[in-house]
Write an enzyme that holds these catalytic residues in place. Structure first.
Site, PDB file in Angstrom:
ATOM      1  N   LYS A 168      15.876  21.265 -12.504  1.00  0.00           N
ATOM      2  CA  LYS A 168      15.487  20.060 -12.716  1.00  0.00           C
ATOM      3  C   LYS A 168      16.157  18.943 -13.162  1.00  0.00           C
ATOM      4  O   LYS A 168      17.078  19.156 -14.211  1.00  0.00           O
ATOM      5  CB  LYS A 168      14.134  20.122 -13.443  1.00  0.00           C
ATOM      6  CG  LYS A 168      12.935  20.760 -12.974  1.00  0.00           C
ATOM      7  CD  LYS A 168      12.490  20.366 -11.513  1.00  0.00           C
ATOM      8  CE  LYS A 168      11.829  18.936 -11.702  1.00  0.00           C
ATOM      9  NZ  LYS A 168      10.509  19.091 -12.375  1.00  0.00           N
TER      10      LYS A 168
ATOM     11  N   HIS B 168       0.943  -1.070  -0.012  1.00  0.00           N
ATOM     12  CA  HIS B 168       0.008   0.003   0.004  1.00  0.00           C
ATOM     13  C   HIS B 168       0.909   1.328  -0.002  1.00  0.00           C
ATOM     14  O   HIS B 168       0.466   2.290   0.146  1.00  0.00           O
ATOM     15  CB  HIS B 168      -0.717   0.079   1.015  1.00  0.00           C
ATOM     16  CG  HIS B 168      -1.746  -1.290   1.387  1.00  0.00           C
ATOM     17  ND1 HIS B 168      -3.009  -1.415   1.022  1.00  0.00           N
ATOM     18  CD2 HIS B 168      -1.429  -2.121   1.815  1.00  0.00           C
ATOM     19  CE1 HIS B 168      -3.527  -2.469   1.494  1.00  0.00           C
ATOM     20  NE2 HIS B 168      -2.504  -3.293   1.972  1.00  0.00           N
TER      21      HIS B 168
ATOM     22  N   SER C 158      14.596  20.822 -17.437  1.00  0.00           N
ATOM     23  CA  SER C 158      13.332  21.603 -17.759  1.00  0.00           C
ATOM     24  C   SER C 158      13.774  22.737 -18.568  1.00  0.00           C
ATOM     25  O   SER C 158      14.689  23.504 -18.440  1.00  0.00           O
ATOM     26  CB  SER C 158      12.568  22.046 -16.402  1.00  0.00           C
ATOM     27  OG  SER C 158      11.803  23.208 -16.422  1.00  0.00           O
TER      28      SER C 158
ATOM     29  N   GLU D  63      10.243   7.501 -17.193  1.00  0.00           N
ATOM     30  CA  GLU D  63       8.788   7.918 -17.431  1.00  0.00           C
ATOM     31  C   GLU D  63       8.210   7.095 -18.733  1.00  0.00           C
ATOM     32  O   GLU D  63       7.335   6.650 -18.702  1.00  0.00           O
ATOM     33  CB  GLU D  63       8.519   9.252 -17.285  1.00  0.00           C
ATOM     34  CG  GLU D  63       8.937   9.924 -15.928  1.00  0.00           C
ATOM     35  CD  GLU D  63       8.962  11.508 -16.077  1.00  0.00           C
ATOM     36  OE1 GLU D  63      10.025  11.995 -16.303  1.00  0.00           O
ATOM     37  OE2 GLU D  63       8.030  12.028 -15.805  1.00  0.00           O
TER      38      GLU D  63
END
Ligand code: ARG
Length: 455
Positions: free
Chosen positions: A283, A156, A277, A290
């Protein structure tokens, strides 16, 4: 689209360029060129055996097809042809003249297209299986390199029990192994030769199908010509298996993205896997990971696209089936790309053992505390309830279980002794696990050995 296979069927047929290009699949089926040439060469040998081609004609066709393959490989523009089968036939005519006109004797594009697809998939499945093995090797190497690193294991997404990072890494080895097994199993159903099925009813030429199968390396012959030209379940099945494999890789990538966040700080990924970025100069984004996380979405798109193409079709060949090329090609290339990326990414993602150890708070030893009481004769349900109470009183998460004094522990239950403090050590915790397949360091070692034996 000047070159068609059937130009005398119609008189004064208006050529509407939009219809012609709408009908064509050459933009998507070029990837089948090598398979189409190979299947045509085998078919030519079959025709020679059946007495349709003379030895001289066969030699000319075989040589011509070699040249055709080269021309296509060199990037020849094929836009004027409807599909790859038409392209190969017309280029052959262009190369060798008359004998080329006999090659299609008794043959249909309906059987050609599935023969090509099956040849292509057989090759790709083997490539995919090898790439999966590369990932498995990378996982084993990383697990061996970091074999004593501990981390919280989650359910969880809440801290559960202490595990070895190596055990966590190896949890991706086995799903990939099942992926390979599924692919090998699916391969037996891909490995079926349709040639000799004609358009749908078979061929009047006495083709030696066994011979064709041997030439092309097929293990089986299709048993029913209608089934042979209609069936696309072999593609659907492989896409389904590829989807499962990408779901496994996607889960690994999703974990990595999460664990590499500042909040977790468990993993450090190499700059080569990152992008920054356009606006926020600080960043370091895990773009590559991803995209691996997103890959199953693309695969599911391919699968659902083809499911909807075949759903509700009448039997035998329908032009709708031409739409199988794109999901096949994109499904395979999406998988190949993701596998190659992951194999290179694994050694470029390193654990941060101190951060992982810091996240091992005392709550992770709660189950060990229960087991301790059980070992001292307390019934499990009672031990579980008691430990729940201790956790509630001491507060979680935190470093609180170890701060209770011996007397305080005894106030909860008289069986508690000073040895309870020995539990609150991550290495002790993993070593308390006994079952094969557990996170006990020796079991993990055994798991890795077993994995190496399999590879
Ligand atoms: N381009 C076609 C396809 O990919 C080949 C089969 C065409 N057959 C036909 N009867 N028009 O499905």
């Amino acid at each position: 689209m000047s070159d068609t296979l059937w130009n005398r069927r119609f008189e004064g047929r208006e050529t509407v360029p939009l219809f012609e290009s709408y009908n064509a699949s050459i933009a998507t089926d070029r990837f089948l060129a090598d398979a189409d040439v190979a299947a045509s060469q085998a078919y030519a040998r079959g025709l020679h055996r059946s007495g349709i081609l003379t030895g001289e004609e066969l030699a000319s066709v075989l040589r011509g097809l070699e040249i055709v393959r080269e021309r296509i490989r060199q990037g020849e523009n094929l836009d004027r042809f409807e599909d790859i089968h038409t392209a190969v036939e017309f280029l052959l005519l262009d190369e060798i003249g008359e004998p080329a006109k006999k090659l299609h004797t008794g043959r249909s594009r309906n059987e050609q297209v599935v023969t090509d697809e099956r040849l292509y998939l057989k090759k790709m499945i083997l490539e995919i299986v090898e790439l999966i093995a590369d990932i498995q090797i990378a996982l084993i190497q990383a697990a061996e390199e970091h074999d004593s690193v501990v981390m919280p294991g989650y359910t969880h997404l809440q801290r559960g029990q202490v595990i070895l990072y190596a055990h966590y890494l190896m949890s991706f080895f086995w799903p990939l192994e099942r992926g390979k097994a599924r692919l090998r199993d699916a391969l037996t159903r891909v490995d079926v030769l349709p040639l000799g099925s004609g358009a749908l009813g078979g061929s009047t030429i006495a083709l030696d199908r066994e011979y064709l199968g041997r030439l092309l390396g097929f293990g089986n012959l299709s048993e029913n010509s209608i089934d042979a030209v209609s069936d696309r379940s072999f593609i659907l099945e492989v896409l389904g298996v590829l989807l499962l494999i990408l779901l496994d890789l996607g889960r690994w990538a999703a974990d990595c993205v999460l664990f590499a966040s500042a909040e977790f700080h468990f993993l450090d990924f190499d700059d080569s896997l990152a992008a920054s970025s356009s606006l926020m100069p600080q960043k370091k984004n895990p773009d590559i990971l991803e995209l691996v996380r997103a890959a199953p979405g693309r695969l599911f798109g391919c699968l659902s696209q083809l499911v909807l193409v075949v759903k509700g079709l009448p039997s035998a060949y329908n032009k709708d089936l031409q739409e199988d090329k794109e999901p096949l090609r994109i499904g395979v290339s999406t998988t190949l790309d993701a596998l190659r990326v992951v194999a290179l990414a694994i050694p470029r993602i390193r654990p941060r053992p101190e951060s992982m150890a810091r996240a091992v708070d005392d709550s992770l030893f709660a189950t060990d505390l229960v087991d301790y009481l059980v070992e001292k004769g307390v019934p499990f349900r009672e031990a579980h309830a008691l430990t729940g109470e201790i956790v509630r009183v001491t507060g979680t998460p935190g470093r609180c279980l170890r701060t209770l004094s011996d007397d305080e522990y005894r106030s909860f239950h008289p069986v508690f002794g000073p040895d309870v403090k020995d539990l609150f050590d991550p290495q002790t915790s993993v070593r308390r696990k006994r079952t094969p397949g557990s996170t006990h360091p020796e079991q993990v070692r055994e798991q890795i050995e077993q994995a190496k034996r399999i590879l």
